[in-house]
Design a protein around this motif. Structure first.
Motif, PDB file in Angstrom:
ATOM      1  N   THR A  97      26.186  52.256  40.160  1.00  0.00           N
ATOM      2  CA  THR A  97      26.496  50.999  40.844  1.00  0.00           C
ATOM      3  C   THR A  97      27.997  50.712  40.898  1.00  0.00           C
ATOM      4  OG1 THR A  97      26.484  49.518  38.922  1.00  0.00           O
ATOM      5  CG2 THR A  97      24.337  50.114  39.857  1.00  0.00           C
ATOM      6  N   TYR A  98      28.326  49.586  41.537  1.00  0.00           N
ATOM      7  CA  TYR A  98      29.710  49.134  41.668  1.00  0.00           C
ATOM      8  C   TYR A  98      30.311  48.683  40.340  1.00  0.00           C
ATOM      9  CZ  TYR A  98      26.519  45.191  42.220  1.00  0.00           C
ATOM     10  OH  TYR A  98      25.470  44.320  42.068  1.00  0.00           O
ATOM     11  N   PHE A 124      34.410  47.807  38.072  1.00  0.00           N
ATOM     12  CA  PHE A 124      34.781  46.657  37.235  1.00  0.00           C
ATOM     13  C   PHE A 124      35.372  47.148  35.910  1.00  0.00           C
ATOM     14  CE2 PHE A 124      33.661  43.654  33.836  1.00  0.00           C
ATOM     15  CZ  PHE A 124      34.282  42.506  34.304  1.00  0.00           C
ATOM     16  N   VAL A 125      34.733  48.166  35.312  1.00  0.00           N
ATOM     17  CA  VAL A 125      35.225  48.727  34.046  1.00  0.00           C
ATOM     18  C   VAL A 125      36.621  49.308  34.233  1.00  0.00           C
ATOM     19  CG1 VAL A 125      34.816  50.459  32.258  1.00  0.00           C
ATOM     20  CG2 VAL A 125      32.882  49.184  33.232  1.00  0.00           C
ATOM     21  N   LEU A 170      39.307  46.062  41.106  1.00  0.00           N
ATOM     22  CA  LEU A 170      38.434  44.899  40.966  1.00  0.00           C
ATOM     23  C   LEU A 170      38.018  44.371  42.339  1.00  0.00           C
ATOM     24  CD1 LEU A 170      40.126  42.994  38.001  1.00  0.00           C
ATOM     25  CD2 LEU A 170      37.966  44.260  37.966  1.00  0.00           C
ATOM     26  N   GLY A 171      38.874  44.566  43.340  1.00  0.00           N
ATOM     27  CA  GLY A 171      38.507  44.211  44.709  1.00  0.00           C
ATOM     28  C   GLY A 171      37.338  45.055  45.211  1.00  0.00           C
ATOM     29  N   CYS A 172      37.347  46.347  44.870  1.00  0.00           N
ATOM     30  CA  CYS A 172      36.221  47.230  45.233  1.00  0.00           C
ATOM     31  C   CYS A 172      34.933  46.744  44.573  1.00  0.00           C
ATOM     32  CB  CYS A 172      36.520  48.663  44.805  1.00  0.00           C
ATOM     33  SG  CYS A 172      37.832  49.474  45.736  1.00  0.00           S
ATOM     34  N   SER A 198      42.625  48.875  33.505  1.00  0.00           N
ATOM     35  CA  SER A 198      43.976  48.969  34.082  1.00  0.00           C
ATOM     36  C   SER A 198      44.808  47.739  33.738  1.00  0.00           C
ATOM     37  CB  SER A 198      43.894  49.124  35.605  1.00  0.00           C
ATOM     38  OG  SER A 198      44.049  50.467  36.000  1.00  0.00           O
ATOM     39  N   LEU A 199      44.199  46.567  33.839  1.00  0.00           N
ATOM     40  CA  LEU A 199      44.922  45.342  33.505  1.00  0.00           C
ATOM     41  C   LEU A 199      45.259  45.291  32.018  1.00  0.00           C
ATOM     42  CD1 LEU A 199      43.092  42.645  35.672  1.00  0.00           C
ATOM     43  CD2 LEU A 199      45.080  44.056  36.233  1.00  0.00           C
ATOM     44  N   LEU A 200      44.363  45.811  31.193  1.00  0.00           N
ATOM     45  CA  LEU A 200      44.631  45.867  29.756  1.00  0.00           C
ATOM     46  C   LEU A 200      45.817  46.789  29.463  1.00  0.00           C
ATOM     47  CD1 LEU A 200      43.789  45.086  26.867  1.00  0.00           C
ATOM     48  CD2 LEU A 200      42.183  47.015  26.900  1.00  0.00           C
TER      49      LEU A 200
END
Length: 428
Positions: A173-174, A178-179, A73-75, A184-186
């Motif tokens: 795109t970036y 996000f996906v 998510l930082g990327c 990963s958090l899920l």
């Protein structure tokens, strides 16, 4: 678990090169895939030792995804800050954040196997028979996110889906990061619900046991030593098409032939390459039959010769009819190339190792394949591609792709013939 494990990877693995080109990092594509290999040299082994001795594998799996997801998510945030279509102002920080993410993601490939094998055995099930139908859900997850990022569009604050050409598709795109980070958090949250995988704790009798290095003793056995060596050699092929199939197929959009430039395949490279994962899903279900009937040597030989076809068919195809049929055939044989090596290899390692070192041994398998093999192979492939091809002003990687694919196919052929001559497992 398997669905989410590979959905995280599928969001960016095959289309990241397209974004890197527009972000000013096109010449470093091979390094981004090599980073996955470099961290796989030590991280899966370290995490395997921790899972064998200190933290239950399903819990460690979740913690690794927590770190990997936050870094990914930082990327995404750095891409958002740079703005659509702009080069990243702080490329070093982006690379560092990406490295942190994959450093904690790559061990989860082995940890998810260890978790699955442990839970299956705990419930009296046969891993050779019962694991492949579960593992196939991982491939389904990979396909699902590939399709999603291929068609999803975020433009002017609005979300939509399209198969038509649109530079705002997630695959360019970036938003692909996000996906991946969100999934990963899920998976971190889901791992909190998984059954316990009790540690097989025994008093250490040596320094090697104390530090969890017993898995390396497998190299004392000629059969296992040859298996791991050829795993590394075949691992050199693993990330080549992940890194370059997307930019290769997309580059046909710059063709002077309007039929080729406007073809469905050239404008939907991620969707086309997802055929590889569909084939993978079907081939996983064939593994129990082939392993029981022919054994590990024949199954891995089939994988090696499939890699020859994978590369060779890319070399002679193109996105317009009838050349696109060769691309599709290349994607179909990928299922055999990947599964009959990766999945069968993980099952072979599980069968050959004692319970006390199973996670460490899976980490060692990852070290040889996605670590040493993939690192060397990806960097070598990058040098070859950069020699024959260059990025043009329109953002397409143009050049003599055919020579590149034929060089890769020749290497795979040499490895296959050598393996046939030198590897002699026990016949059961």
């Amino acid at each position: 678990m398997n669905f989410l494990e590979f959905a995280v990877w599928g969001a960016y693995l095959t289309c990241m090169g397209n974004y890197l080109g527009s972000a000013g990092l096109g010449a470093q594509i091979s390094w981004f895939y090599a980073i996955q290999g470099i961290v796989s040299i030590f991280m899966p082994t370290i995490m395997g030792i921790v899972a064998d001795k200190y933290i239950q594998p399903q819990r460690l799996l979740g913690l690794c995804h927590l770190v990997a997801g936050c870094a990914m998510l930082g990327c995404w945030y750095m891409g958002v800050s740079a703005g659509f279509g702009n080069a990243l102002p702080n490329k070093s920080m982006f690379i560092a954040m990406y490295t942190l993410s994959v450093a904690f993601y790559m061990p989860t490939l082995a940890l998810s196997n260890t978790t699955a094998f442990t839970i299956l055995k705990k419930n009296g099930m046969d891993t050779v028979r019962d694991f492949p139908p579960i593992r196939v859900l991982g491939t389904v997850g990979f396909i699902a996110t590939m399709w999603f990022v291929n068609c999803a569009v975020w433009e002017d604050g609005a979300f939509s889906f399209t198969l038509a050409e649109n530079p705002h598709k997630f695959q360019y795109t970036y938003m692909q990061f996000f996906v991946s980070g969100g999934l990963s958090l899920l998976l971190f949250l889901y791992c909190l619900t998984l059954p316990d995988c009790k540690l097989d704790k025994k008093p250490a009798t040596s320094l090697a046991e104390t530090f969890g290095l017993n898995a390396f003793k497998l190299f004392k056995t000629k059969k296992m030593a040859m298996f791991f060596i050829f795993s590394a050699l075949l691992g050199m092929s693993l990330q080549v098409t992940n890194g370059y199939a997307g930019p290769f197929i997309t580059s046909f959009k710059g063709s002077t032939d309007p039929l080729v430039a406007s073809s469905f395949a050239a404008n939907n490279a991620t969707l086309l390459t997802s055929i590889s994962q569909i084939s993978e899903a079907l081939c996983i279900l064939m593994i129990p039959f082939f392993l029981r009937r022919y054994g590990i040597k024949v199954v891995m030989l089939m994988a090696m010769f499939a890699w020859v076809l994978r590369f060779g068919l890319f070399g002679v195809g193109n996105p317009a009819m009838p050349g696109v049929i060769l691309f599709i055939l290349s994607c179909i044989v990928y299922g055999v190339a990947f599964d009959f090596f990766n999945v069968s290899g993980a099952m072979f390692v599980d069968q050959e190792c004692s319970p006390s070192i199973k996670a460490s041994a899976q980490g060692l398998f990852m070290l040889m394949t996605n670590g040493l093999g993939a690192t060397i192979g990806t960097l070598a492939a990058g040098e070859i591609v950069n020699h024959y091809c260059t990025w043009n002003e329109n953002g397409f990687l143009i050049g003599d792709w055919q020579s590149c694919w034929f060089i890769f196919a020749g290497f795979a052929l040499v490895v296959a013939v050598s393996f046939a001559v030198l590897f002699h497992p026990d016949k059961k």
